[in-house]
Design an enzyme around this catalytic site. Sequence first.
Site, PDB file in Angstrom:
ATOM      1  N   SER A  86     -23.086 -32.468  -3.464  1.00 30.38           N
ATOM      2  CA  SER A  86     -22.957 -31.463  -2.409  1.00 30.38           C
ATOM      3  C   SER A  86     -23.874 -31.807  -1.224  1.00 30.38           C
ATOM      4  O   SER A  86     -23.823 -32.910  -0.694  1.00 30.38           O
ATOM      5  CB  SER A  86     -23.249 -30.082  -3.001  1.00 30.38           C
ATOM      6  N   ASP A 216     -12.299 -28.177  -6.552  1.00 32.41           N
ATOM      7  CA  ASP A 216     -13.493 -27.781  -5.800  1.00 32.41           C
ATOM      8  C   ASP A 216     -13.103 -26.775  -4.721  1.00 32.41           C
ATOM      9  O   ASP A 216     -12.268 -27.061  -3.866  1.00 32.41           O
ATOM     10  CB  ASP A 216     -14.117 -29.023  -5.162  1.00 32.41           C
ATOM     11  N   HIS A 244     -16.706 -27.239  -8.337  1.00 29.12           N
ATOM     12  CA  HIS A 244     -17.749 -27.856  -7.511  1.00 29.12           C
ATOM     13  C   HIS A 244     -18.932 -28.350  -8.342  1.00 29.12           C
ATOM     14  O   HIS A 244     -19.755 -29.110  -7.838  1.00 29.12           O
ATOM     15  CB  HIS A 244     -18.235 -26.848  -6.466  1.00 29.12           C
TER      16      HIS A 244
END
Length: 266
Positions: A86, A216, A244
């Site tokens: 991320s 995601d 995610h």
Amino acid sequence: MEVANKTQQKHFVLVHGAGHGAWCWYKLKLLLESSGHKVTAIDLATSGANPKRLDEVDTLKDYCSPLLELMAAIPQDDKVILVGHSYGGFCIALAMDLYPKKISIGVFVASVMPDSTHPPNYFINQYYKWNPVGEDSTDTKVETFGDPDQPRTVIHFGPIYLSTKLYQNCTSEEIELAKFLLRPLSVFSNDLSKLKAFSEEGYGSVRRGYIMCSEDKAVPAGLQHWLIENVGASEVKEIKGADHMPMISKPQELCQCLVEITEKVV
């Protein structure tokens, strides 16, 4: 999965995303170590068990300081595999820029992946283009503090957002764990707006891999494809059914992807 011998052993450095900490890698760390590899999972500043507070950290470099200190301590003839999740993609990009000869490959997992042409803030803007502020943000709270002329932004992920947008394929127990351990976060937008692009001779000289997550809802599939097509990665994998947080929802598959990527390039 076969156990690596000493000559095959790799050193994976795991870098978490915003609000998280080294704790989120607990499943993957065990799997990689069980396969014979060395693993270091770090807490970035203001994250996990790191004692720093958000009002003590002003810049991306400050935030990444635990990672940069680790990289500085690695012997010149050693190389590591950086794995950034991320927002952690910015962190491994910074480390790749500063220590390119100490890194075999940087692997971006459901992550922002910058290039060496545009400044980092360009990719934050791309993220919001694909995922507009307020869209599906549910109970996430955004606050400001500090200098009114240059306010600092703090984001608090809410429990509904966690369970529906980040951890939707995780168990209820795993979601509860995250609620206990997550900390408020900043994307250091004031600092990112001032930074230049990462250098071609540093960041651009290190191989990149990308691991996509098919379900995601935080980094949309369209953005993941756009990054791969426009920034480029020599190795690309996709984990079907991963949200995610693949290190929690699909740890075996993530481990396999990392091992396969590194076997090709290291």
